[in-house]
Design an enzyme around this catalytic site. Sequence first.
Site, PDB file in Angstrom:
ATOM      1  N   GLN A  41      38.246  29.793  87.430  1.00 38.43           N
ATOM      2  CA  GLN A  41      36.817  29.997  87.150  1.00 38.43           C
ATOM      3  C   GLN A  41      36.490  31.480  87.308  1.00 38.43           C
ATOM      4  O   GLN A  41      35.365  31.888  87.073  1.00 38.43           O
ATOM      5  CB  GLN A  41      35.958  29.199  88.136  1.00 38.43           C
ATOM      6  CG  GLN A  41      36.126  27.705  88.023  1.00 38.43           C
ATOM      7  CD  GLN A  41      35.401  26.980  89.153  1.00 38.43           C
ATOM      8  OE1 GLN A  41      34.191  26.815  89.125  1.00 38.43           O
ATOM      9  NE2 GLN A  41      36.135  26.546  90.146  1.00 38.43           N
ATOM     10  N   ASN A  42      37.439  32.271  87.749  1.00 38.37           N
ATOM     11  CA  ASN A  42      37.174  33.675  88.054  1.00 38.37           C
ATOM     12  C   ASN A  42      37.245  34.543  86.802  1.00 38.37           C
ATOM     13  O   ASN A  42      38.026  34.280  85.896  1.00 38.37           O
ATOM     14  CB  ASN A  42      38.182  34.187  89.096  1.00 38.37           C
ATOM     15  CG  ASN A  42      38.087  33.394  90.386  1.00 38.37           C
ATOM     16  OD1 ASN A  42      37.100  32.706  90.605  1.00 38.37           O
ATOM     17  ND2 ASN A  42      39.102  33.484  91.220  1.00 38.37           N
ATOM     18  N   VAL A  43      36.437  35.599  86.819  1.00 36.99           N
ATOM     19  CA  VAL A  43      36.409  36.509  85.667  1.00 36.99           C
ATOM     20  C   VAL A  43      37.004  37.865  86.051  1.00 36.99           C
ATOM     21  O   VAL A  43      36.959  38.802  85.270  1.00 36.99           O
ATOM     22  CB  VAL A  43      34.957  36.695  85.140  1.00 36.99           C
ATOM     23  CG1 VAL A  43      34.389  35.388  84.635  1.00 36.99           C
ATOM     24  CG2 VAL A  43      34.039  37.299  86.212  1.00 36.99           C
ATOM     25  N   ASP A  44      37.558  37.963  87.253  1.00 32.79           N
ATOM     26  CA  ASP A  44      37.967  39.278  87.770  1.00 32.79           C
ATOM     27  C   ASP A  44      39.321  39.771  87.270  1.00 32.79           C
ATOM     28  O   ASP A  44      39.676  40.932  87.487  1.00 32.79           O
ATOM     29  CB  ASP A  44      37.940  39.279  89.313  1.00 32.79           C
ATOM     30  CG  ASP A  44      38.790  38.164  89.927  1.00 32.79           C
ATOM     31  OD1 ASP A  44      39.850  37.847  89.365  1.00 32.79           O
ATOM     32  OD2 ASP A  44      38.383  37.623  90.978  1.00 32.79           O
ATOM     33  N   HIS A  77      35.498  30.436  82.787  1.00 31.53           N
ATOM     34  CA  HIS A  77      34.167  31.048  82.792  1.00 31.53           C
ATOM     35  C   HIS A  77      34.150  32.412  82.116  1.00 31.53           C
ATOM     36  O   HIS A  77      33.287  33.232  82.396  1.00 31.53           O
ATOM     37  CB  HIS A  77      33.634  31.128  84.234  1.00 31.53           C
ATOM     38  CG  HIS A  77      33.319  29.786  84.817  1.00 31.53           C
ATOM     39  ND1 HIS A  77      32.959  29.592  86.133  1.00 31.53           N
ATOM     40  CD2 HIS A  77      33.296  28.550  84.252  1.00 31.53           C
ATOM     41  CE1 HIS A  77      32.746  28.295  86.350  1.00 31.53           C
ATOM     42  NE2 HIS A  77      32.957  27.653  85.231  1.00 31.53           N
ATOM     43  N   CYS A 117      25.071  46.287  65.108  1.00 36.60           N
ATOM     44  CA  CYS A 117      23.926  45.739  64.350  1.00 36.60           C
ATOM     45  C   CYS A 117      22.590  46.131  64.980  1.00 36.60           C
ATOM     46  O   CYS A 117      21.536  45.826  64.436  1.00 36.60           O
ATOM     47  CB  CYS A 117      24.039  44.223  64.243  1.00 36.60           C
ATOM     48  SG  CYS A 117      23.598  43.352  65.765  1.00 36.60           S
ATOM     49  N   CYS A 122      25.282  46.766  70.151  1.00 38.82           N
ATOM     50  CA  CYS A 122      26.183  46.316  69.095  1.00 38.82           C
ATOM     51  C   CYS A 122      25.933  47.197  67.868  1.00 38.82           C
ATOM     52  O   CYS A 122      24.857  47.799  67.751  1.00 38.82           O
ATOM     53  CB  CYS A 122      25.827  44.863  68.784  1.00 38.82           C
ATOM     54  SG  CYS A 122      26.786  44.138  67.462  1.00 38.82           S
TER      55      CYS A 122
HETATM   56  P1  OAD Z   1      31.946  29.446  95.362  1.00 33.76           P
HETATM   57  O1  OAD Z   1      31.405  30.742  95.833  1.00 33.76           O
HETATM   58  O2  OAD Z   1      30.990  28.376  95.035  1.00 33.76           O
HETATM   59  O3  OAD Z   1      32.955  28.858  96.438  1.00 33.76           O
HETATM   60  C1  OAD Z   1      33.968  29.643  96.980  1.00 33.76           C
HETATM   61  C2  OAD Z   1      34.829  28.757  97.836  1.00 33.76           C
HETATM   62  O4  OAD Z   1      35.915  29.535  98.324  1.00 33.76           O
HETATM   63  C3  OAD Z   1      34.148  28.163  99.076  1.00 33.76           C
HETATM   64  O5  OAD Z   1      34.400  26.774  99.138  1.00 33.76           O
HETATM   65  C4  OAD Z   1      34.797  28.891 100.247  1.00 33.76           C
HETATM   66  O6  OAD Z   1      34.924  28.071 101.392  1.00 33.76           O
HETATM   67  C5  OAD Z   1      36.158  29.214  99.673  1.00 33.76           C
HETATM   68  N1  OAD Z   1      36.819  30.384 100.286  1.00 33.76           N
HETATM   69  C6  OAD Z   1      36.252  31.460 100.868  1.00 33.76           C
HETATM   70  N2  OAD Z   1      37.187  32.333 101.271  1.00 33.76           N
HETATM   71  C7  OAD Z   1      38.389  31.796 100.923  1.00 33.76           C
HETATM   72  C8  OAD Z   1      39.725  32.237 101.065  1.00 33.76           C
HETATM   73  N3  OAD Z   1      40.021  33.405 101.621  1.00 33.76           N
HETATM   74  N4  OAD Z   1      40.714  31.433 100.606  1.00 33.76           N
HETATM   75  C9  OAD Z   1      40.414  30.239 100.021  1.00 33.76           C
HETATM   76  N5  OAD Z   1      39.163  29.787  99.852  1.00 33.76           N
HETATM   77  C10 OAD Z   1      38.153  30.553 100.299  1.00 33.76           C
HETATM   78  O7  OAD Z   1      32.894  29.801  94.132  1.00 33.76           O
HETATM   79  P2  OAD Z   1      33.356  28.871  92.914  1.00 33.76           P
HETATM   80  O8  OAD Z   1      33.589  27.467  93.356  1.00 33.76           O
HETATM   81  O9  OAD Z   1      34.455  29.575  92.223  1.00 33.76           O
HETATM   82  O10 OAD Z   1      30.085  30.559  87.693  1.00 33.76           O
HETATM   83  O11 OAD Z   1      32.061  28.927  92.012  1.00 33.76           O
HETATM   84  C11 OAD Z   1      32.078  28.359  90.767  1.00 33.76           C
HETATM   85  C12 OAD Z   1      31.173  29.110  89.831  1.00 33.76           C
HETATM   86  O12 OAD Z   1      29.875  29.277  90.409  1.00 33.76           O
HETATM   87  C13 OAD Z   1      31.595  30.546  89.546  1.00 33.76           C
HETATM   88  O13 OAD Z   1      32.630  30.652  88.593  1.00 33.76           O
HETATM   89  C14 OAD Z   1      30.319  31.123  89.009  1.00 33.76           C
HETATM   90  C15 OAD Z   1      29.335  30.582  90.012  1.00 33.76           C
HETATM   91  O14 OAD Z   1      28.025  30.432  89.588  1.00 33.76           O
HETATM   92  C16 OAD Z   1      29.660  31.344  86.681  1.00 33.76           C
HETATM   93  O15 OAD Z   1      29.387  32.526  86.845  1.00 33.76           O
HETATM   94  C17 OAD Z   1      29.543  30.632  85.367  1.00 33.76           C
END
Ligand code: OAD
Length: 264
Positions: free
Chosen positions: A117-120, A135, A168, A166
């Site tokens: 889900q990461n964009v980095d 994402h 355009c 852009c």
């Molecule tokens: P979240 O920020 O919702 O959750 C991050 C999770 O990583 C949490 O459950 C933390 O407990 C866990 N965490 C923190 N540090 C960690 C570590 N060192 N090792 C392992 N786990 C750790 O992030 P996502 O679930 O990725 O969407 O969020 C999903 C989406 O919500 C993102 O892609 C973004 C956001 O809105 C868009 O931008 C479309």
Amino acid sequence: MSAEEDFSRSVVTEPHSGGLIAEAADMIGAAGSIVVSTGAGMSRESGVRTFRGEEGLWKEYRAEDLASIEGIRKDPALVWEWYRERLKACQELEPHAGYYALVSMQNGKGILPLITQNVDGLHQKAGVKDVIELHGNLRTASCIDSCGVSRVQMTGDLFEKLPPRCSCGSILRPDVVLFGEQLPEQALSRAFRLADSCDLMMVIGTSMVVYPASSLPLIALRRGVKVIEINPEETPLSSLDGVLSLRYTAGSVLPELVKAVYGV
Ligand code: OAD
């Protein structure tokens, strides 16, 4: 405070339980095809902030201002400043040891591909091949009015005058999935197919609250496939039948796991 300040200092690390790691290593060793799915927590020890939780980005910023089409149209310069800083930070950051452990697993086991889900771009920077970016990404931008101009590289020139335009005349938008938008169709259908065909799924660093990524391990579990979760905190996935939940950080436990599987 910059959006991507180093948060690795506050990461919880507890003594690792050899028993659970050995169990997870056995599962990895025995599985034919493994699929890995990662979220923001995967990058935290590299210095990228997560979205939720105490230090999450969505506590400090409003998602609707920065991550929606309406937000970009309302104040494109502000939104682009934010993405410019995020991109700069992500380019400067380095993958931590957990990223390289996944590369070793891929080389040793053929875990292909990896869903994120990461964009980095950190998985690619570490050398993982065939990353499915659910994402979107921070590398390219497209016309907000869909004139046909797409995948413009986000290089230094693009940021000379904000917001970038852009050809355009409309503004560009980053190729990240914004709130209310559909996920890239091809990436999503591949991710569903993988969840439906793998022998083992590893879910790393996601809060499991954003659909459809959160449904991927459920698809695997429904087929009787086991899931290994790596997350220092409990999530809605942690207590489900068939889930082995390792409450550790990705950077600390992934190298240990790989060592337990391959002895290196
Ligand atoms: P979240 O920020 O919702 O959750 C991050 C999770 O990583 C949490 O459950 C933390 O407990 C866990 N965490 C923190 N540090 C960690 C570590 N060192 N090792 C392992 N786990 C750790 O992030 P996502 O679930 O990725 O969407 O969020 C999903 C989406 O919500 C993102 O892609 C973004 C956001 O809105 C868009 O931008 C479309």
